[in-house]
Structures are given as structure tokens and as C-alpha cells.
Design an enzyme around this catalytic site. Structure first.
Site, PDB file in Angstrom:
ATOM      1  N   SER A 135      -2.875  40.681 -37.906  1.00 44.49           N
ATOM      2  CA  SER A 135      -3.909  40.004 -36.629  1.00 44.49           C
ATOM      3  C   SER A 135      -4.424  38.940 -36.794  1.00 44.49           C
ATOM      4  CB  SER A 135      -4.178  40.975 -35.668  1.00 44.49           C
ATOM      5  OG  SER A 135      -4.802  40.343 -34.580  1.00 44.49           O
ATOM      6  N   LYS A 161       0.559  37.732 -36.142  1.00 44.86           N
ATOM      7  CA  LYS A 161       0.349  38.200 -34.797  1.00 44.86           C
ATOM      8  C   LYS A 161      -0.981  36.954 -34.903  1.00 44.86           C
ATOM      9  CE  LYS A 161      -2.134  40.864 -32.426  1.00 44.86           C
ATOM     10  NZ  LYS A 161      -2.766  42.958 -32.080  1.00 44.86           N
ATOM     11  N   LYS A 163      -3.400  35.586 -31.869  1.00 47.78           N
ATOM     12  CA  LYS A 163      -4.559  35.702 -30.828  1.00 47.78           C
ATOM     13  C   LYS A 163      -3.964  34.396 -30.240  1.00 47.78           C
ATOM     14  CE  LYS A 163      -5.970  40.073 -31.569  1.00 47.78           C
ATOM     15  NZ  LYS A 163      -5.479  40.745 -29.898  1.00 47.78           N
ATOM     16  N   ASP A 188      -0.390  37.191 -28.720  1.00 48.68           N
ATOM     17  CA  ASP A 188      -1.517  38.328 -27.785  1.00 48.68           C
ATOM     18  C   ASP A 188      -2.169  37.941 -26.782  1.00 48.68           C
ATOM     19  OD1 ASP A 188      -2.688  40.869 -26.704  1.00 48.68           O
ATOM     20  OD2 ASP A 188      -3.478  41.520 -29.442  1.00 48.68           O
ATOM     21  N   GLU A 213       2.091  39.497 -26.331  1.00 49.40           N
ATOM     22  CA  GLU A 213       1.409  41.132 -26.020  1.00 49.40           C
ATOM     23  C   GLU A 213       0.575  40.641 -25.318  1.00 49.40           C
ATOM     24  OE1 GLU A 213      -0.348  42.571 -30.439  1.00 49.40           O
ATOM     25  OE2 GLU A 213      -1.904  44.566 -28.826  1.00 49.40           O
ATOM     26  N   ASP A 238      -0.737  46.563 -24.569  1.00 48.99           N
ATOM     27  CA  ASP A 238      -1.267  47.098 -25.184  1.00 48.99           C
ATOM     28  C   ASP A 238      -2.712  47.591 -23.865  1.00 48.99           C
ATOM     29  OD1 ASP A 238      -3.625  47.190 -26.629  1.00 48.99           O
ATOM     30  OD2 ASP A 238      -3.662  45.258 -27.793  1.00 48.99           O
ATOM     31  N   LYS A 262      -2.550  52.177 -29.704  1.00 47.70           N
ATOM     32  CA  LYS A 262      -3.311  52.779 -29.939  1.00 47.70           C
ATOM     33  C   LYS A 262      -3.612  53.537 -29.768  1.00 47.70           C
ATOM     34  CE  LYS A 262      -5.333  47.846 -29.907  1.00 47.70           C
ATOM     35  NZ  LYS A 262      -5.469  47.059 -29.354  1.00 47.70           N
ATOM     36  N   GLY A 290      -4.398  47.647 -33.685  1.00 48.93           N
ATOM     37  CA  GLY A 290      -5.241  47.938 -34.584  1.00 48.93           C
ATOM     38  C   GLY A 290      -6.818  47.875 -33.814  1.00 48.93           C
TER      39      GLY A 290
HETATM   40  O1  OSB Z   1      -5.550  43.585 -29.106  1.00 53.18           O
HETATM   41  O2  OSB Z   1      -4.483  44.003 -31.112  1.00 53.18           O
HETATM   42  C1  OSB Z   1      -6.118  43.958 -29.739  1.00 53.18           C
HETATM   43  C2  OSB Z   1      -8.661  43.400 -32.820  1.00 53.18           C
HETATM   44  C3  OSB Z   1      -9.472  44.164 -31.309  1.00 53.18           C
HETATM   45  C4  OSB Z   1      -9.464  44.595 -30.775  1.00 53.18           C
HETATM   46  C5  OSB Z   1      -7.975  44.330 -29.990  1.00 53.18           C
HETATM   47  C6  OSB Z   1      -7.380  43.565 -30.801  1.00 53.18           C
HETATM   48  C7  OSB Z   1      -7.716  43.575 -31.871  1.00 53.18           C
HETATM   49  C8  OSB Z   1      -6.223  43.106 -33.333  1.00 53.18           C
HETATM   50  C9  OSB Z   1      -6.846  43.154 -34.161  1.00 53.18           C
HETATM   51  O3  OSB Z   1      -5.468  42.194 -32.438  1.00 53.18           O
HETATM   52  C10 OSB Z   1      -5.873  44.407 -34.929  1.00 53.18           C
HETATM   53  C11 OSB Z   1      -6.272  44.521 -36.568  1.00 53.18           C
HETATM   54  O4  OSB Z   1      -6.842  45.867 -36.156  1.00 53.18           O
HETATM   55  O5  OSB Z   1      -6.029  43.785 -37.020  1.00 53.18           O
HETATM   56 MG    MG Z   2      -3.793  43.536 -28.416  1.00 54.84          MG
END
Ligand code: OSB
Ligand code: MG
Length: 367
Positions: A135, A161, A163, A188, A213, A238, A262, A290
Site C-alpha cells: 500500500s 495499492k 492511496k 484506496d 476501495e 473497507d 480487517k 492492513g
Molecule cells: O485503508 O487500508 C487502509 C493503513 C492504515 C489505515 C488504513 C489503511 C491502511 C493501509 C495500509 O492501506 C495497509 C498496510 O498495513 O500495509
Molecule cells: Mg482501506
């Protein structure tokens, strides 16, 4: 299983690089680490709530409060046949799934040690290795984004992924797609858009993304269904999915075609398995999300991701992607086929580095 005592710690760990999302930047990772002791066994759990209520309403502060004042006192000294019974024990306490999930994780670890079984086996997983991705946070500019993605691809990640947030979306995703035509790519938004901004997702529909996402508000299944109807690309939820019931209703409404599981967000691994089972019955793909976990939460997520319905790569990257120093050993590393090995020792299958744990501890409570 009877838990006699608990130790809760609030930790702050330096991240290798800041992680920027639509809700803010994380420079350090804060979390709570729980140690339970019962029947001569120790179990460790991680509460993935962060310092600030950006991803969800829970924080390290609210989790500390609800764990020490309500959840742990209610659980200590009670007899449980299985960690899945925690739900019943805590039924008078509303909400706070991330806090709840930390206790459940530690109970699974105790249970695993008592049974001599790995979490993967207790969860009904296959063990072995699971496919993972990475991510990538919002970067200062597109050049930097291409370099960061290129570095991860060179390390062996075959699914990335990105952001996104309004104004930092189509140009970024389009540039990555152009530079990496065959990469499995997804985005995401962490709830940053409204249905009125749907045009950007119709543009992204041409990029061949695996999924989009959580584009819209976490409490808005109806508008997600309206958006999904306009898109070929599957929407993956999510933040919106807090239980197997939410999953069932989201699928029934057509609000998504894929679910990010999650365990913390749904209150623990038992409920995460229930979401998995429901999706598997309906042939809906799931993957393990994650929360920048330490080695403790990462070990448990790898066990979960070895269940057969997890057909898409998880946000479970190698330890090196997050931390120079972690509190669990061994560190998780990426295999050449973009997989990570599922721990096969009893319980979580990792050992805790008590020196590192002490160094990262901000406060500690014993119950
Ligand atoms: O939205 O998936 C998410 C990390 C913190 C809070 C929300 C998210 C995330 C990530 C990181 O996308 C995923 C990872 O642990 O590598
Ligand atoms: Mg997410």
C-alpha cells in the site's frame, strides 16, 4: 481457558517513511500491545487503533480507556472454551471493535500455545505462503510516486495499492498505469469522495484497476450501490464493513463486489472468518487489509489470509516496508513470487523482543 492477568502497553514506533492518506499523515505508528497470561501460557495481542481518529473513531486513547476500565475487567478470571466466546463475555459493551479484537488476538495466541497449534490451523487456513501487495501512501509529486512504486516492483511486489484523495487521483493512477502496464493496481480513497464526484471513478474505469476501495462515506451503502452501478471496476469496501451482517447487506444492495477483511475492524478473527465464509458461499473475492501492524498483528493476519477465500493479495507487506526495528521476530520477508510465509509455530508463531518492546513503550498498566 482462564486468563488470570493482563499487561497493556501503549507503544510508539518510528515508521521508515511517513504514510499519507486522504485522512492525514502518519510519521510514527502508535498502537497498544496486550499480554495475557492464563493456564501457564502467554498470549500477545495488538490493538491497531492509531493516535488520531482518522481511519475510524477509535484511538490509542479510547482503546486504552475501554480496555482497562471495561473490557479487561469483564474478561479476567472468566472461563472460556474458545476465543470466539469473547463476543458473549463482552456483549454488554457496545462498539470499540479495535479494542475488542486485541483481546481476541491474545486469546487465540494463548489457545494456540495450549493446543500446540498455529493460528493458521485454528482458523482453518492452509498455512504455506500467501500472496501480498504493498500500500503506497500519497507522495509529494508524480515523479516521486513513480520512483516509490518502481522500487517496490523491483523488490518483487506484483500488486500495488495507491492511496488517493480528491485532486490527487486520476493523474497519479494514470501515470502509474502508463509506466507499469501489467502491474496489478488498485486505489484506496478512505471515504474521501461523495457521489457528486463520481466522474473521476468513471475515468479510472479505463485503467484496468483490480478494484476501487472505499470511495464514499463509511456509513453510506446506498450511494456505493449507485456508484457501483456506473462502473465496470469492482468497488471494494473497507471502512463500511463492521460485521458479517454489514457484508451480507452490502452485497445484497450491490454496494461492492469485493470485501477487504480487517480483523480489527470487525471486532476480531472469529467475525473475520464469518465474513470470509459468507463471501466464499457467494463467490465474492476477499483479501486481508492492513493497519501498519507490528509483527504481532502481521503474524495473525498471515494466518487469516491463508483461508481459501482470500483470493486477492493482502496488504500484508514485508517488515522492511514499515519498520527498521520491530517488536517480534523473525521479521517477515517477501518471497520471489510476491508471497510471505505463514508462521507455523504454536499460536502466533513469533517471539517478542522484550528490549524493543520496552524501548517503544510510552505507558504500561497491569490488571
Ligand atoms: O485503508 O487500508 C487502509 C493503513 C492504515 C489505515 C488504513 C489503511 C491502511 C493501509 C495500509 O492501506 C495497509 C498496510 O498495513 O500495509
Ligand atoms: Mg482501506
Amino acid at each position: 481457558m482462564r486468563i488470570q492477568s493482563a499487561e497493556l502497553r501503549h507503544l510508539r514506533m518510528g515508521l521508515k517513511s511517513p504514510f499519507e492518506t486522504s485522512f492525514g499523515v502518519e510519521v510514527d505508528r502508535e498502537c497498544l500491545i496486550l499480554r495475557l497470561e492464563g493456564d501457564g501460557h502467554l498470549g500477545w495481542g495488538e490493538c491497531v487503533a492509531d493516535r488520531a481518529p482518522g481511519y475510524c473513531y477509535e484511538t490509542t486513547g479510547t482503546a486504552w480507556h475501554v480496555l482497562t476500565e471495561f473490557m479487561l475487567p469483564q474478561m479476567l478470571g472468566r472461563s472460556l472454551v474458545s476465543p470466539a466466546e469473547l463476543r458473549q463475555v463482552l456483549r454488554s459493551i457496545r462498539g470499540h471493535p479495535l479494542a475488542r479484537a486485541a483481546i481476541e488476538m491474545a486469546l487465540w495466541d494463548v489457545h494456540g500455545h495450549a493446543q500446540g497449534a498455529s493460528l493458521a490451523r485454528l482458523f482453518g487456513g492452509r498455512g504455506g505462503r500467501v500472496e501480498v501487495g504493498v500500500s503506497v501512501g500519497i507522495q509529494p509529486n508524480v515523479d516521486r510516486l513513480l520512483r516509490v512504486v518502481g522500487d517496490y516492483v523491483a523488490e518483487g511486489y506484483t500488486r500495488v495499492k495507491l492511496k488517493i484523495k480528491p485532486g490527487r487521483d486520476m493523474v497519479e493512477a494514470g501515470a502509474v498505469r502508463q509506466a507499469f502496464p501489467d502491474l496489478r493496481l488498485q486505489v484506496d480513497a478512505n471515504s474521501a469522495y461523495t457521489l457528486e464526484q463520481a466522474r473521476v471513478f468513471r475515468e479510472m474505469d479505463g485503467l484496468g484497476l483490480l478494484l476501487i476501495e472505499q470511495p464514499l462515506a463509511e456509513d453510506d451503502l446506498l450511494d456505493h450501490a449507485r456508484l457501483q452501478a456506473q462502473l465496470q471496476t469492482p468497488i471494494c469496501l473497507d471502512e463500511s464493513i463492521l460485521s458479517a451482517r454489514h457484508a451480507r447487506q452490502a452485497l445484497e444492495l450491490g454496494a461492492c463486489r469485493i470485501i477487504n477483511i480487517k480483523p480489527a475492524r470487525v471486532g476480531g478473527y472469529a467475525e473475520a472468518i464469518a465474513v470470509h465464509d459468507l463471501c466464499r458461499e457467494q463467490a465474492v473475492p476477499v483479501w486481508c487489509g492492513g493497519m501498519l501492524e507490528t509483527g504481532i498483528g502481521r503474524a495473525a493476519n498471515l494466518a487469516l489470509a491463508s483461508l481459501p477465500g482470500f483470493t486477492l493479495p493482502g496488504d500484508i507487506s514485508a517488515t522492511d516496508r514499515y519498520y527498521d526495528v520491530d517488536i517480534a521476530a523473525p521479521r517477515f520477508s517477501l518471497n520471489e513470487d510476491s508471497t510471505i510465509n505463514v508462521p507455523d509455530g504454536p499460536g502466533l508463531g513469533v517471539s517478542i523482543d522484550l528490549d524493543a518492546l520496552d524501548r517503544f513503550t510510552l505507558r504500561r498498566a497491569v490488571l
